[in-house]
Design a protein around this motif. Structure first.
Motif, PDB file in Angstrom:
ATOM      1  N   PHE A   8       0.837  -1.190   0.000  1.00  0.00           N
ATOM      2  CA  PHE A   8       0.000   0.000   0.000  1.00  0.00           C
ATOM      3  C   PHE A   8       0.877   1.248   0.000  1.00  0.00           C
ATOM      4  CE2 PHE A   8      -2.779  -3.000   2.506  1.00  0.00           C
ATOM      5  CZ  PHE A   8      -3.563  -3.341   1.426  1.00  0.00           C
ATOM      6  N   ASN A   9       0.814   2.010  -1.083  1.00  0.00           N
ATOM      7  CA  ASN A   9       1.561   3.253  -1.163  1.00  0.00           C
ATOM      8  C   ASN A   9       0.820   4.345  -0.398  1.00  0.00           C
ATOM      9  OD1 ASN A   9       3.556   2.162  -2.845  1.00  0.00           O
ATOM     10  ND2 ASN A   9       2.243   2.435  -4.634  1.00  0.00           N
ATOM     11  N   GLY A  10       1.560   5.311   0.084  1.00  0.00           N
ATOM     12  CA  GLY A  10       0.944   6.447   0.759  1.00  0.00           C
ATOM     13  C   GLY A  10       0.544   6.182   2.194  1.00  0.00           C
ATOM     14  N   ALA A  11       1.098   5.149   2.818  1.00  0.00           N
ATOM     15  CA  ALA A  11       0.774   4.873   4.225  1.00  0.00           C
ATOM     16  C   ALA A  11       1.273   6.018   5.096  1.00  0.00           C
ATOM     17  CB  ALA A  11       1.395   3.556   4.671  1.00  0.00           C
ATOM     18  N   ARG A  12       0.490   6.332   6.113  1.00  0.00           N
ATOM     19  CA  ARG A  12       0.816   7.423   7.034  1.00  0.00           C
ATOM     20  C   ARG A  12       0.538   6.961   8.457  1.00  0.00           C
ATOM     21  NH1 ARG A  12       0.541  11.843   3.469  1.00  0.00           N
ATOM     22  NH2 ARG A  12       0.705  13.406   5.089  1.00  0.00           N
ATOM     23  N   ASP A  53      -6.889   1.178  -5.719  1.00  0.00           N
ATOM     24  CA  ASP A  53      -8.051   1.180  -6.608  1.00  0.00           C
ATOM     25  C   ASP A  53      -9.370   1.096  -5.841  1.00  0.00           C
ATOM     26  OD1 ASP A  53      -6.377   1.238  -8.897  1.00  0.00           O
ATOM     27  OD2 ASP A  53      -6.116  -0.936  -8.737  1.00  0.00           O
ATOM     28  N   ALA A  54      -9.361   1.516  -4.560  1.00  0.00           N
ATOM     29  CA  ALA A  54     -10.551   1.447  -3.695  1.00  0.00           C
ATOM     30  C   ALA A  54     -11.152   0.040  -3.697  1.00  0.00           C
ATOM     31  CB  ALA A  54     -11.575   2.490  -4.101  1.00  0.00           C
ATOM     32  N   ASP A  55     -10.288  -0.969  -3.848  1.00  0.00           N
ATOM     33  CA  ASP A  55     -10.733  -2.362  -3.925  1.00  0.00           C
ATOM     34  C   ASP A  55     -10.816  -2.957  -2.519  1.00  0.00           C
ATOM     35  OD1 ASP A  55     -11.342  -4.956  -4.548  1.00  0.00           O
ATOM     36  OD2 ASP A  55      -9.645  -5.258  -5.920  1.00  0.00           O
ATOM     37  N   TRP A  56     -11.850  -2.560  -1.799  1.00  0.00           N
ATOM     38  CA  TRP A  56     -12.049  -3.050  -0.439  1.00  0.00           C
ATOM     39  C   TRP A  56     -12.270  -4.564  -0.433  1.00  0.00           C
ATOM     40  CZ3 TRP A  56     -11.214  -0.505   4.027  1.00  0.00           C
ATOM     41  CH2 TRP A  56     -11.070   0.888   3.950  1.00  0.00           C
ATOM     42  N   GLU A  57     -12.840  -5.110  -1.486  1.00  0.00           N
ATOM     43  CA  GLU A  57     -13.067  -6.560  -1.542  1.00  0.00           C
ATOM     44  C   GLU A  57     -11.746  -7.320  -1.496  1.00  0.00           C
ATOM     45  OE1 GLU A  57     -15.742  -8.057  -4.508  1.00  0.00           O
ATOM     46  OE2 GLU A  57     -17.134  -6.400  -4.186  1.00  0.00           O
ATOM     47  N   ALA A  58     -10.739  -6.836  -2.206  1.00  0.00           N
ATOM     48  CA  ALA A  58      -9.431  -7.492  -2.189  1.00  0.00           C
ATOM     49  C   ALA A  58      -8.803  -7.404  -0.793  1.00  0.00           C
ATOM     50  CB  ALA A  58      -8.506  -6.875  -3.234  1.00  0.00           C
ATOM     51  N   LEU A  59      -8.936  -6.238  -0.160  1.00  0.00           N
ATOM     52  CA  LEU A  59      -8.395  -6.090   1.192  1.00  0.00           C
ATOM     53  C   LEU A  59      -9.175  -6.970   2.173  1.00  0.00           C
ATOM     54  CD1 LEU A  59      -6.349  -4.808   3.055  1.00  0.00           C
ATOM     55  CD2 LEU A  59      -7.890  -2.848   3.301  1.00  0.00           C
ATOM     56  N   ASP A  84     -12.193   7.546   3.853  1.00  0.00           N
ATOM     57  CA  ASP A  84     -12.952   6.443   4.432  1.00  0.00           C
ATOM     58  C   ASP A  84     -11.943   5.527   5.116  1.00  0.00           C
ATOM     59  OD1 ASP A  84     -15.013   4.712   5.043  1.00  0.00           O
ATOM     60  OD2 ASP A  84     -15.052   3.781   3.056  1.00  0.00           O
ATOM     61  N   ILE A  85     -12.030   5.393   6.432  1.00  0.00           N
ATOM     62  CA  ILE A  85     -11.062   4.608   7.202  1.00  0.00           C
ATOM     63  C   ILE A  85     -11.796   3.503   7.950  1.00  0.00           C
ATOM     64  CG2 ILE A  85      -9.386   4.656   9.089  1.00  0.00           C
ATOM     65  CD1 ILE A  85      -8.733   7.532   8.265  1.00  0.00           C
ATOM     66  N   ALA A  86     -11.187   2.327   7.941  1.00  0.00           N
ATOM     67  CA  ALA A  86     -11.741   1.181   8.661  1.00  0.00           C
ATOM     68  C   ALA A  86     -10.623   0.512   9.449  1.00  0.00           C
ATOM     69  CB  ALA A  86     -12.359   0.189   7.682  1.00  0.00           C
ATOM     70  N   VAL A  87     -11.023  -0.174  10.494  1.00  0.00           N
ATOM     71  CA  VAL A  87     -10.109  -1.006  11.270  1.00  0.00           C
ATOM     72  C   VAL A  87     -10.605  -2.439  11.110  1.00  0.00           C
ATOM     73  CG1 VAL A  87     -11.398  -0.712  13.438  1.00  0.00           C
ATOM     74  CG2 VAL A  87      -8.980  -1.294  13.515  1.00  0.00           C
ATOM     75  N   TYR A  88      -9.675  -3.385  11.068  1.00  0.00           N
ATOM     76  CA  TYR A  88     -10.051  -4.786  10.951  1.00  0.00           C
ATOM     77  C   TYR A  88      -9.929  -5.450  12.321  1.00  0.00           C
ATOM     78  CZ  TYR A  88     -10.457  -4.598   5.915  1.00  0.00           C
ATOM     79  OH  TYR A  88     -10.884  -4.319   4.644  1.00  0.00           O
ATOM     80  N   ALA A  89     -11.017  -6.109  12.763  1.00  0.00           N
ATOM     81  CA  ALA A  89     -11.060  -6.752  14.072  1.00  0.00           C
ATOM     82  C   ALA A  89     -11.636  -8.155  13.928  1.00  0.00           C
ATOM     83  CB  ALA A  89     -11.925  -5.929  15.026  1.00  0.00           C
ATOM     84  N   VAL A  90     -11.123  -9.077  14.733  1.00  0.00           N
ATOM     85  CA  VAL A  90     -11.651 -10.437  14.727  1.00  0.00           C
ATOM     86  C   VAL A  90     -13.100 -10.383  15.208  1.00  0.00           C
ATOM     87  CG1 VAL A  90     -11.473 -12.737  15.775  1.00  0.00           C
ATOM     88  CG2 VAL A  90      -9.399 -11.526  15.081  1.00  0.00           C
TER      89      VAL A  90
END
Length: 176
Positions: A8-12, A53-59, A84-90
């Motif tokens: 992921f390019n542009g990580a901050r 590419d805003a490909d949330w499905e791939a992520l 648009d920001i999301a966090v991934y949680a079990v």
């Protein structure tokens, strides 16, 4: 958290409020996942990055053991717009009771801490250990033959720092 484990390019750097990290056992595999749980009194450091590419499905597929949770209004960052920001949680229905068969992988811990060192320095790595729960599980020392699929080699100084923090937490290390 470690830029070497994704493209992921542009990580901050960013700060997520209202969440705490935890090593969580799941019904999906033997070893624990690093995840987050709601905690109104906690804030954690991390990275945000544009989804290619805003490909949330791939992520979502890459992070398929996790559930995507919207977090746009809980993030502090230096961007001049509101992405648009999301966090991934079990997900809660995948949590399993902890036990002697559930372990952490040292190669996984190494990768995460290396990322914190690079992004936030030794103080950031210390905050990682302080704001993460679940250290009572045994840790499998798999450094010689890493089992974590996105493992990275650490420098001797990085290795010493990880080992010192685990020792301070009195983490039980098991050799393979």
């Amino acid at each position: 958290m470690n830029r070497d484990t994704h493209g992921f390019n542009g990580a901050r750097t960013a700060r997520l409020s209202g969440w705490r990290r935890i090593w969580r056992y799941t019904t999906l595999r033997e070893v624990a996942y690093l995840t987050v749980i709601p905690d109104p009194d906690s804030a954690i450091d991390g990275l945000i990055a544009p989804v290619p590419d805003a490909d949330w499905e791939a992520l979502d597929y890459r992070e398929r053991a996790y559930e995507r949770v919207p977090a746009t209004h809980q993030i502090t960052h230096d961007l001049h717009h509101e992405p648009d920001i999301a966090v991934y949680a079990v997900p809660g229905d995948h949590h399993a009771a902890s036990g002697p068969d559930h372990t952490l992988l040292l190669s996984y811990i190494d990768v995460v801490v290396q990322g914190y060192l690079r992004e936030f320095g030794p103080e950031g790595a210390a905050r990682f250990f302080a704001t993460t729960d679940g250290w009572e599980a045994p840790v499998i020392n798999d450094r010689a033959v890493p089992r974590y699929p996105r493992h990275c080699r650490l420098t001797p100084d990085e290795t010493a720092l990880v080992d010192a923090h685990l020792e301070a937490l009195q983490v039980h290390i098991q050799c393979l």
